[in-house]
Every structure is written in structure tokens, then in C-alpha cells.
Design a protein around this motif. Structure first.
Motif, PDB file in Angstrom:
ATOM      1  N   HIS A 106     100.606 -50.677  70.055  1.00 26.14           N
ATOM      2  CA  HIS A 106     101.343 -51.825  70.621  1.00 26.14           C
ATOM      3  C   HIS A 106     101.452 -52.649  69.446  1.00 26.14           C
ATOM      4  N   GLN A 107     100.912 -52.692  68.251  1.00 27.80           N
ATOM      5  CA  GLN A 107     101.502 -53.762  67.336  1.00 27.80           C
ATOM      6  C   GLN A 107     102.632 -53.232  66.676  1.00 27.80           C
ATOM      7  N   SER A 108     102.677 -51.867  66.449  1.00 30.70           N
ATOM      8  CA  SER A 108     103.956 -51.212  65.772  1.00 30.70           C
ATOM      9  C   SER A 108     105.089 -51.662  66.749  1.00 30.70           C
ATOM     10  N   GLU A 109     105.073 -51.592  68.218  1.00 35.46           N
ATOM     11  CA  GLU A 109     106.217 -51.796  69.059  1.00 35.46           C
ATOM     12  C   GLU A 109     106.416 -53.323  68.934  1.00 35.46           C
ATOM     13  N   ARG A 110     105.685 -54.385  68.881  1.00 33.48           N
ATOM     14  CA  ARG A 110     105.837 -55.663  68.663  1.00 33.48           C
ATOM     15  C   ARG A 110     106.625 -55.983  67.568  1.00 33.48           C
ATOM     16  N   LEU A 111     106.020 -55.390  66.396  1.00 35.17           N
ATOM     17  CA  LEU A 111     107.070 -55.281  64.997  1.00 35.17           C
ATOM     18  C   LEU A 111     108.396 -55.100  65.156  1.00 35.17           C
ATOM     19  N   GLN A 112     108.520 -53.885  65.601  1.00 34.26           N
ATOM     20  CA  GLN A 112     109.972 -53.398  65.880  1.00 34.26           C
ATOM     21  C   GLN A 112     110.853 -54.276  66.769  1.00 34.26           C
ATOM     22  N   MET A 113     110.184 -54.916  67.774  1.00 35.05           N
ATOM     23  CA  MET A 113     110.990 -55.801  68.388  1.00 35.05           C
ATOM     24  C   MET A 113     111.384 -57.073  67.658  1.00 35.05           C
ATOM     25  N   LEU A 114     110.392 -57.624  66.868  1.00 35.68           N
ATOM     26  CA  LEU A 114     110.819 -58.754  66.104  1.00 35.68           C
ATOM     27  C   LEU A 114     111.803 -58.459  65.220  1.00 35.68           C
ATOM     28  N   LYS A 115     111.931 -57.288  64.768  1.00 30.04           N
ATOM     29  CA  LYS A 115     112.889 -56.805  63.663  1.00 30.04           C
ATOM     30  C   LYS A 115     114.210 -56.912  64.471  1.00 30.04           C
ATOM     31  N   ASP A 155      97.638 -49.404  65.136  1.00 34.14           N
ATOM     32  CA  ASP A 155      97.770 -49.804  66.617  1.00 34.14           C
ATOM     33  C   ASP A 155      99.194 -49.527  67.274  1.00 34.14           C
ATOM     34  N   THR A 167     115.028 -58.502  67.158  1.00 32.08           N
ATOM     35  CA  THR A 167     115.467 -59.921  67.309  1.00 32.08           C
ATOM     36  C   THR A 167     115.894 -60.586  66.249  1.00 32.08           C
TER      37      THR A 167
END
Length: 286
Positions: free
Chosen positions: A30-39, A28, A41
């Protein structure tokens, strides 16, 4: 019939396996993008944490040097010193604003910032029995560590002792202690003034600057008036009432009499001038 069902089951299983492989191959977005943002942060927070740790360590070293009067050697120390000053000023200003708000609830002293927030002036108001008495003023320097720069508090008052106990670690506690002790001192002084004004037959034989020892001479009523010494000791300097009362007389039986035992309790439980007026009204003293 069995030969007809088996190929269908195999076809369904094959189709499910193909879908599973397809899902694994195409994650997904979108899921990959969220993981990248969390990293990102997490990395930012770690960097901020490390920076704060370093700043805290530097400020601690500088504060220790300042407290021990050690020299600041290099540019790094000088830059850190400026940062330390700003941090301390900010902390003191926040604490002073809290104290200003608390003053409206508790009273006892007023705070006013001066010298562009680098110092604060404190006014301590004293009162006794609903009457306003003396006002004392003190200026606190907030640069480096908090220091008393000037004041008009009596020299006999244990101001330095209170400052050593609380000034650096508990500013609010320090101001409350000073206010409470000044108010009690003013109350004890006022009682002595009222004794002299209201009860001419009672003589103030001894009183020190802190008014924590008061010796009064009065005369017991009787066919032949007998001199009586009442010594009032104020061990608790936050109070206007004595912690101990000692009665002496030429008549050695008088201090142990029921009437003078009652008088002793009066002096312990009431302001001195009030107790003496009651004793005169009851006929105990002239």
C-alpha cells in the motif's frame, strides 16, 4: 545460570534481526502504491506548470505586439492572438460581474453587456440634492485592450485623461472616477440654474463649460447699494463646493468686514444658491 540465559538472549536477538531483514525485503504494498501515485501527481503538476509558463509568455509577447501596433507574422501568433482574446474577454467579464454586484451597494452607474459580451454599455446617473439630473452613456469595447467606442459625455469633460490614467489597469477605479466627476459637474450646473431661478437680484457674470469657475454679481445692502463680485473657483472637480472664494467690491473695506468674511465662509461651506439665499435673509445682499 549464566550459561542458560545467554543462549536465550542470543536467540531473541537473532529472531529480531531476522524480522527486520524480512521487513526490509518485503515493503508494504500500500505504501509503494501511494508513493507511485504521488510521483505521477507531481509529474502532472510540473507539466501543467510548464504549460502555463509557456502560455503566459506567449500572451505577454502578443499583448506587447498589439499595444505597439506590431504585425502578427505567422500562424503561431494568430493562434495565440485568439487565445489572448478569449483570456481577456473572460477576465473582463469576471470583473464586470463583480462591478455589477458592487453597483447595488454603491450606485452611480449601471452596466449592461452587449454584442455577446464583446462590449459593455455604462449608464452614469447624476443627481443633486435628491433630484435626478442628466444620464450619460458610454460603450466600452472589450476586444484586445479596453477602449471607449462611443459616448455622449460633454466634450469639455476630461474623459481621455481619466482613461489614460485608469482604464486599462483599473476599470472599477475608472468608472468610479468618471461617475464621481460627472455627478459633481451636474451638481455645479444645477446650482447655477437654481441661482437664476431663485435669486433674480444676483447675476451670473461668467461660467465655463466645466463650471469650475463661477463669477456672481450681487449688491450689498445699505443706504447706497454697492456692487460686489464673488468669484468661486472649483479646483477639485469631484466636489460641488468651491475650494476658493474671492470677494471684490467698489468699497475696498467691504471684503474685509466681519459680515462679508462670514459671507465668504458661507459660499465655501454651502451650495452657492443656498449661501446666497442665506445672505439675502441676513440682509447682506439685496
Amino acid at each position: 545460570m549464566e550459561n542458560q540465559i545467554e543462549p536465550r538472549e542470543q536467540g531473541v536477538l537473532s529472531h529480531l534481526m531476522a524480522l527486520e531483514r524480512s521487513g526490509m525485503m518485503q515493503p508494504d504494498p500500500h505504501q509503494s502504491e501511494r508513493l507511485q501515485m504521488l510521483k505521477v501527481t507531481a509529474m502532472t503538476l510540473r507539466a501543467k506548470r510548464d504549460q502555463l509558463k509557456q502560455q503566459t509568455h506567449t500572451i505577454k509577447i502578443l499583448k506587447d505586439k498589439i499595444n505597439k501596433d506590431l504585425p502578427l507574422d505567422d500562424d503561431v501568433d494568430a493562434a495565440g492572438f485568439v487565445e489572448l482574446q478569449q483570456s481577456l474577454l473572460t477576465a473582463w467579464r469576471m470583473q464586470l460581474k463583480d462591478l455589477q454586484r458592487a453597483h447595488h451597494l454603491t450606485g452611480g452607474y449601471d452596466l449592461v453587456e452587449c454584442k455577446e459580451g464583446k462590449s459593455v454599455c455604462v449608464s452614469f446617473h447624476t443627481a443633486f440634492d435628491g433630484v435626478y439630473l442628466d444620464t450619460y452613456n458610454m460603450e466600452l469595447d472589450l476586444m484586445r485592450t479596453v477602449q471607449i467606442s462611443r459616448h455622449n459625455i460633454p466634450r469639455s469633460f476630461p474623459l481621455e485623461s481619466f482613461a489614460k490614467q485608469n482604464l486599462q489597469k483599473d476599470l472599477k477605479g475608472f468608472l468610479q472616477t468618471v461617475s464621481q466627476n460627472l455627478n459633481a459637474l451636474a451638481g455645479r450646473r444645477q446650482q447655477i440654474t437654481l441661482i437664476k431661478e431663485l435669486i433674480g437680484s444676483v447675476e451670473v457674470m461668467e461660467s465655463n463649460q466645466l463650471c469650475n469657475i463661477l463669477v456672481l454679481m450681487c449688491k450689498a445692502q445699505g443706504e447706497t447699494p454697492v456692487a460686489v463680485l464673488c468669484t468661486l473657483e472649483y479646483e477639485d472637480l469631484t466636489r460641488c463646493l468651491p475650494t476658493r472664494v474671492h470677494i471684490e467690491s467698489e468699497d475696498e473695506t467691504l471684503p474685509e468686514s466681519p459680515q462679508w468674511k462670514k459671507n465668504q465662509s458661507l459660499l465655501l461651506e454651502s451650495p452657492a444658491h443656498t449661501a446666497l439665499l442665506t445672505m439675502r435673509r441676513m440682509g447682506s445682499i439685496v
